[in-house]
Design a protein around this motif. Structure first.
Motif, PDB file in Angstrom:
ATOM      1  N   ALA A 107       0.840  -1.196   0.000  1.00 28.25           N
ATOM      2  CA  ALA A 107       0.000   0.000   0.000  1.00 28.25           C
ATOM      3  C   ALA A 107       0.872   1.241   0.000  1.00 28.25           C
ATOM      4  O   ALA A 107       1.735   1.409   0.859  1.00 28.25           O
ATOM      5  CB  ALA A 107      -0.933  -0.009   1.202  1.00 28.25           C
ATOM      6  N   LYS A 108       0.628   2.078  -0.982  1.00 27.79           N
ATOM      7  CA  LYS A 108       1.361   3.334  -1.110  1.00 27.79           C
ATOM      8  C   LYS A 108       0.694   4.364  -0.220  1.00 27.79           C
ATOM      9  O   LYS A 108      -0.526   4.436  -0.131  1.00 27.79           O
ATOM     10  CB  LYS A 108       1.289   3.772  -2.573  1.00 27.79           C
ATOM     11  CG  LYS A 108       2.006   5.061  -2.895  1.00 27.79           C
ATOM     12  CD  LYS A 108       1.723   5.410  -4.348  1.00 27.79           C
ATOM     13  CE  LYS A 108       2.456   6.658  -4.783  1.00 27.79           C
ATOM     14  NZ  LYS A 108       2.032   7.847  -4.047  1.00 27.79           N
ATOM     15  N   LYS A 109       1.538   5.164   0.430  1.00 25.86           N
ATOM     16  CA  LYS A 109       1.022   6.169   1.354  1.00 25.86           C
ATOM     17  C   LYS A 109       1.591   7.523   0.952  1.00 25.86           C
ATOM     18  O   LYS A 109       2.774   7.631   0.620  1.00 25.86           O
ATOM     19  CB  LYS A 109       1.491   5.784   2.763  1.00 25.86           C
ATOM     20  CG  LYS A 109       0.968   6.637   3.879  1.00 25.86           C
ATOM     21  CD  LYS A 109       1.567   6.156   5.204  1.00 25.86           C
ATOM     22  CE  LYS A 109       1.001   6.980   6.328  1.00 25.86           C
ATOM     23  NZ  LYS A 109       0.631   6.214   7.491  1.00 25.86           N
ATOM     24  N   GLN A 110       0.771   8.522   0.932  1.00 25.25           N
ATOM     25  CA  GLN A 110       1.200   9.894   0.638  1.00 25.25           C
ATOM     26  C   GLN A 110       0.083  10.817   1.075  1.00 25.25           C
ATOM     27  O   GLN A 110      -0.930  10.356   1.590  1.00 25.25           O
ATOM     28  CB  GLN A 110       1.513  10.070  -0.868  1.00 25.25           C
ATOM     29  CG  GLN A 110       0.307  10.135  -1.773  1.00 25.25           C
ATOM     30  CD  GLN A 110      -0.478   8.854  -1.775  1.00 25.25           C
ATOM     31  OE1 GLN A 110       0.085   7.786  -2.002  1.00 25.25           O
ATOM     32  NE2 GLN A 110      -1.771   8.920  -1.501  1.00 25.25           N
ATOM     33  N   CYS A 111       0.244  12.126   0.876  1.00 25.17           N
ATOM     34  CA  CYS A 111      -0.819  13.066   1.195  1.00 25.17           C
ATOM     35  C   CYS A 111      -2.061  12.685   0.404  1.00 25.17           C
ATOM     36  O   CYS A 111      -1.981  12.375  -0.785  1.00 25.17           O
ATOM     37  CB  CYS A 111      -0.399  14.483   0.837  1.00 25.17           C
ATOM     38  SG  CYS A 111      -1.749  15.669   0.989  1.00 25.17           S
ATOM     39  N   MET A 112      -3.212  12.683   1.069  1.00 24.07           N
ATOM     40  CA  MET A 112      -4.455  12.268   0.407  1.00 24.07           C
ATOM     41  C   MET A 112      -5.113  13.427  -0.335  1.00 24.07           C
ATOM     42  O   MET A 112      -6.070  13.221  -1.065  1.00 24.07           O
ATOM     43  CB  MET A 112      -5.427  11.706   1.444  1.00 24.07           C
ATOM     44  CG  MET A 112      -4.898  10.510   2.203  1.00 24.07           C
ATOM     45  SD  MET A 112      -4.874   9.013   1.218  1.00 24.07           S
ATOM     46  CE  MET A 112      -6.583   8.528   1.292  1.00 24.07           C
ATOM     47  N   PRO A 241      -9.584  -6.391   3.120  1.00 24.02           N
ATOM     48  CA  PRO A 241     -10.164  -5.312   3.939  1.00 24.02           C
ATOM     49  C   PRO A 241      -9.134  -4.229   4.281  1.00 24.02           C
ATOM     50  O   PRO A 241      -7.991  -4.539   4.613  1.00 24.02           O
ATOM     51  CB  PRO A 241     -10.638  -6.042   5.192  1.00 24.02           C
ATOM     52  CG  PRO A 241     -10.893  -7.430   4.737  1.00 24.02           C
ATOM     53  CD  PRO A 241      -9.915  -7.715   3.647  1.00 24.02           C
ATOM     54  N   PHE A 242      -9.578  -2.980   4.202  1.00 24.09           N
ATOM     55  CA  PHE A 242      -8.660  -1.856   4.374  1.00 24.09           C
ATOM     56  C   PHE A 242      -8.039  -1.802   5.769  1.00 24.09           C
ATOM     57  O   PHE A 242      -6.912  -1.356   5.926  1.00 24.09           O
ATOM     58  CB  PHE A 242      -9.382  -0.543   4.076  1.00 24.09           C
ATOM     59  CG  PHE A 242      -9.597  -0.308   2.614  1.00 24.09           C
ATOM     60  CD1 PHE A 242      -8.553   0.110   1.803  1.00 24.09           C
ATOM     61  CD2 PHE A 242     -10.833  -0.520   2.029  1.00 24.09           C
ATOM     62  CE1 PHE A 242      -8.735   0.318   0.441  1.00 24.09           C
ATOM     63  CE2 PHE A 242     -11.028  -0.320   0.667  1.00 24.09           C
ATOM     64  CZ  PHE A 242      -9.981   0.100  -0.121  1.00 24.09           C
ATOM     65  N   ASP A 243      -8.789  -2.255   6.773  1.00 19.49           N
ATOM     66  CA  ASP A 243      -8.232  -2.142   8.130  1.00 19.49           C
ATOM     67  C   ASP A 243      -7.045  -3.087   8.315  1.00 19.49           C
ATOM     68  O   ASP A 243      -6.273  -2.926   9.250  1.00 19.49           O
ATOM     69  CB  ASP A 243      -9.312  -2.358   9.197  1.00 19.49           C
ATOM     70  CG  ASP A 243     -10.085  -3.633   8.978  1.00 19.49           C
ATOM     71  OD1 ASP A 243      -9.842  -4.294   7.947  1.00 19.49           O
ATOM     72  OD2 ASP A 243     -10.929  -3.984   9.815  1.00 19.49           O
ATOM     73  N   GLU A 244      -6.901  -4.073   7.420  1.00 16.49           N
ATOM     74  CA  GLU A 244      -5.738  -4.967   7.510  1.00 16.49           C
ATOM     75  C   GLU A 244      -4.534  -4.387   6.769  1.00 16.49           C
ATOM     76  O   GLU A 244      -3.466  -4.972   6.745  1.00 16.49           O
ATOM     77  CB  GLU A 244      -6.082  -6.338   6.921  1.00 16.49           C
ATOM     78  CG  GLU A 244      -7.087  -7.099   7.751  1.00 16.49           C
ATOM     79  CD  GLU A 244      -7.554  -8.386   7.085  1.00 16.49           C
ATOM     80  OE1 GLU A 244      -6.764  -8.999   6.348  1.00 16.49           O
ATOM     81  OE2 GLU A 244      -8.716  -8.768   7.320  1.00 16.49           O
ATOM     82  N   LEU A 245      -4.734  -3.242   6.115  1.00 16.47           N
ATOM     83  CA  LEU A 245      -3.659  -2.655   5.306  1.00 16.47           C
ATOM     84  C   LEU A 245      -3.233  -1.298   5.857  1.00 16.47           C
ATOM     85  O   LEU A 245      -2.712  -0.457   5.113  1.00 16.47           O
ATOM     86  CB  LEU A 245      -4.120  -2.506   3.851  1.00 16.47           C
ATOM     87  CG  LEU A 245      -4.661  -3.779   3.187  1.00 16.47           C
ATOM     88  CD1 LEU A 245      -5.177  -3.482   1.804  1.00 16.47           C
ATOM     89  CD2 LEU A 245      -3.576  -4.847   3.123  1.00 16.47           C
ATOM     90  N   GLY A 246      -3.475  -1.087   7.131  1.00 17.73           N
ATOM     91  CA  GLY A 246      -3.000   0.134   7.769  1.00 17.73           C
ATOM     92  C   GLY A 246      -3.822   1.367   7.463  1.00 17.73           C
ATOM     93  O   GLY A 246      -3.364   2.481   7.700  1.00 17.73           O
ATOM     94  N   PHE A 247      -5.027   1.191   6.931  1.00 17.15           N
ATOM     95  CA  PHE A 247      -5.879   2.355   6.655  1.00 17.15           C
ATOM     96  C   PHE A 247      -6.753   2.639   7.876  1.00 17.15           C
ATOM     97  O   PHE A 247      -7.341   1.719   8.435  1.00 17.15           O
ATOM     98  CB  PHE A 247      -6.776   2.094   5.439  1.00 17.15           C
ATOM     99  CG  PHE A 247      -6.047   2.151   4.134  1.00 17.15           C
ATOM    100  CD1 PHE A 247      -6.080   3.299   3.359  1.00 17.15           C
ATOM    101  CD2 PHE A 247      -5.311   1.072   3.680  1.00 17.15           C
ATOM    102  CE1 PHE A 247      -5.407   3.359   2.153  1.00 17.15           C
ATOM    103  CE2 PHE A 247      -4.627   1.125   2.479  1.00 17.15           C
ATOM    104  CZ  PHE A 247      -4.670   2.276   1.721  1.00 17.15           C
TER     105      PHE A 247
END
Lengths: 307, 339
Positions: A107-112, A241-247
């Motif tokens: 999962a890529k993370k950056q400013c949303m 599920p998103f909660d398993e991917l640090g969201f």
């Protein structure tokens, strides 16, 4: 004298009240109703297509003039810990393994680039601005380094140049200059699996809905970013599920700034009307007291006549 | 004046005749086309064989038994495909097509890569996925389409292999790549998988922890294909990568799922004991499934009764007894209660 004081107090209370009412009625409710500029752009990430190559990280650094990646691409030890964005890494890819034996998901993370950004709302000097095109841009020449934005961001994105003599806040700027020239953002252009799609936000939402409907049950029936924290420009779809991917799934669907509207609309009343009113009352009662304790005499009579 | 009028009438008549002719031709065309299609069903392409698309003899609307697109067998496809899109800077990517096609039965089949491909001609990826325009979520660009197909399974790339594992940089010394000869390892089929004769499972069932699975017998006697049991499997199941190596603990239903396709796996201790024992069970014996063969039948070959080694069909007694005896009216032994 008496006439003057009464007039002054009446005027003060009246005008302050009117100001408060006006501010609440016009400005704030207008912000609440605004649905955003219809043609604003966005990004859509298909997490199931990401293979964790981190070329987006490298491309981001290249186009934004940041130092090159410290851990070489392909060195998977970088995924041993979940990283966050910092002053030299405006985007980071993290690995999540949902359950034993499951295939890794990146999962890529950056400013949303929120529709109604908390960082811009709290910035006292308007260093962060949500543009009509979509990106939340940063004006370093205005920034005074208070770091309210870092505290306010619900995604924990803005980073601070702690080691710099003239520190600035840093975050992804959506390659604002590139997209204005008609180029793709650095990360999007570099992605070998085309996991990131750039386009008009409304189009992207429609594409994501279609993708989810194409194979029912394959993707999670949720587009992360459509509603989270009042909606964001970056959106994600996933098979896991998103909660398993640090969201964060507990952000709610209201923009962060809306939570403070009620409080902020009271600030002028509390800090301007009340002090004026109480101050006036104090002066009034003090003068009464003074009057009561003062001995009667020719002076007092004179004052009484004046009244 | 009269001449002019006559001329006008002649030209009008000529025009009318022309129009009639055109209409008639159009009509003819309109009438002529249906009979050509009448032989085949409206959707079938011209000259198609039914068996090309339908896997069963009598397809119906409810059960069309359509084979997944595209239809050719893996053996009909090319042995090796060279992907030359980046041939300016890189050596072509050598894609062992048949190898992948052969193993694709264990996962999504041909359609795993050849999705949205109508029957007949196999379309190139670049027919739909643009090499120059930016892709979308629903239709990634060519780079995205290729990489997704490869990297979804080949996740073992790392620092040392990088991109060069597929994209070899073109240098002055580079030798042009051509399709390898059929004997070349790259073009060959997947190396023969050494299927076990008997596979033993250690289970946590207290009444009998060992389960004997006569693998070879299932394959040879009952003619099962690999994909009949090995469904939705990944290359990574055999070719372990660091990311997939961790053991997934299956629950009771998941563990029995494969056997339960054919065998009863629930119904008390008696049923459990058919497979669960404390020692390795012998390979298939009639006694185990309810029939103790009499001594004269024990010496007969399996294929004497099971003609053509078709074990899922009713055995015959004709080969020795003529027509006077038949199974199951007369049993070749005594019936026993299954353990």
């Amino acid at each position: 004298m008496k006439e003057n004081r009464r007039t002054f107090l009446t005027w003060l209370a009246g005008s302050t009240g009117a100001l408060c009412f006006r501010a609440k009625a016009d400005d704030l409710s207008a912000v609440g109703d605004f649905q955003g500029y219809p043609d604003r752009v966005g990004m859509l990430v298909d997490l199931s297509a990401c293979v964790g190559c981190r070329r987006c990280e490298a491309a981001c650094k290249q186009v934004n003039g940041l130092p090159p990646v410290s851990v070489p691409l392909g060195d998977k030890s970088v995924f041993d810990q979940v990283r966050r964005t910092d002053e030299n890494n405006w985007t980071v890819v993290n690995r999540f393994i949902p359950g034993p034996g499951a295939t890794a998901v990146y999962a890529k993370k950056q400013c949303m680039h929120c529709n109604e950004p908390a960082c811009a709302a709290v910035c006292p000097v308007k260093a962060f601005v949500k543009t009509e095109l979509g990106p939340v841009v940063y004006h370093p020449e205005l920034c005074m380094g208070c770091r309210y934005c870092m505290a306010a961001c619900p995604f924990g994105i803005p980073a601070f140049e702690y080691h710099s003599a003239n520190p600035k806040v840093t975050k992804c700027v959506f390659c604002n200059d590139r997209i204005k020239q008609g180029l793709l953002p650095g990360c999007t252009a570099a992605c070998p699996t085309n996991a990131i799609t750039f386009g008009k936000r409304s189009d992207l939402i429609r594409q994501a809905q279609q993708k989810i409907l194409q194979k029912p049950g394959e993707y999670q029936d949720h587009i992360y970013g459509v509603a989270e924290a009042g909606g964001t420009s970056w959106m994600y779809i996933s098979k896991v599920p998103f909660d398993e991917l640090g969201f964060s799934m507990d952000l709610g669907n209201k923009a962060m700034a809306t939570y403070s509207y009620g409080f902020l609309s009271m600030v002028s009343a509390v800090f301007m009307v009340w002090p004026a009113f109480l101050g006036g009352f104090y002066l009034f009662s003090k003068s009464r007291e003074q009057q009561a304790t003062e001995p009667t005499g020719p002076d007092a009579n004179k004052q009484g006549d004046a009244r | 004046m009269k001449r002019v009028l006559t001329r006008a009438m002649i030209s009008l008549a000529f025009l009318g005749a022309m129009m009639l002719l055109v209409c008639a031709q159009g009509g003819q065309r309109a009438i002529a086309s249906p009979p050509a299609q009448a032989n085949a069903s409206p959707k079938a392409p011209q000259g198609a064989r039914c068996s090309e698309c339908h896997s069963c003899q009598n397809p119906t609307a409810a059960n069309s038994c359509l084979a997944p697109c595209p239809r050719p067998m893996p053996s009909e496809g090319p042995n090796v495909v060279l992907l030359k899109e980046l041939s300016k800077d890189y050596q072509p990517v050598i894609f062992a097509h048949r190898l992948h096609a052969q193993m694709s039965g264990l996962s999504g089949g041909c359609a795993e890569c050849h999705h949205n491909n109508p029957t007949g001609k196999i379309l190139a990826c670049s027919n739909c996925h643009s090499a120059t325009q930016a892709g979308t979520l629903l239709k990634p660009n060519l780079t995205g389409a290729y990489h997704r197909n490869c990297l979804q399974c080949h996740r073992e790339w790392n620092q040392n292999t990088k991109c060069a594992v597929c994209h070899e940089l073109k240098t002055a010394q580079s030798v042009p790549v051509s399709l390898p000869a059929s004997g070349d390892i790259m073009g060959s089929l997947h190396p023969d998988v050494q299927a076990p004769v008997v596979k033993m499972f250690d289970t946590s069932y207290p009444m009998g922890s060992k389960v004997t699975f006569p693998h070879q017998e299932h394959v040879q006697r009952f003619g099962l294909q690999c994909a009949d049991c090995h469904q939705k499997e990944d290359c990574g199941d055999c070719h372990h990568t660091a990311e997939t190596a961790s053991e997934h603990v299956k629950n009771l239903d998941e563990m029995h799922a494969v056997c339960a396709n054919c065998h009863q796996t629930t119904g008390g201790q008696e049923v459990c004991a058919r497979c669960h024992s404390n020692q390795q069970l012998p390979s298939f014996s009639h006694k185990q499934v309810g029939l103790e063969l009499s001594s004269d039948h024990q010496i007969a070959k399996c294929t004497d009764c099971h003609v053509g080694a078709k074990y899922n069909q009713k055995p015959t007694c004709k080969s020795c007894h003529g027509t006077d005896v038949s199974y199951p009216a007369q049993l070749p032994g005594t019936k026993v209660k299954t353990p």
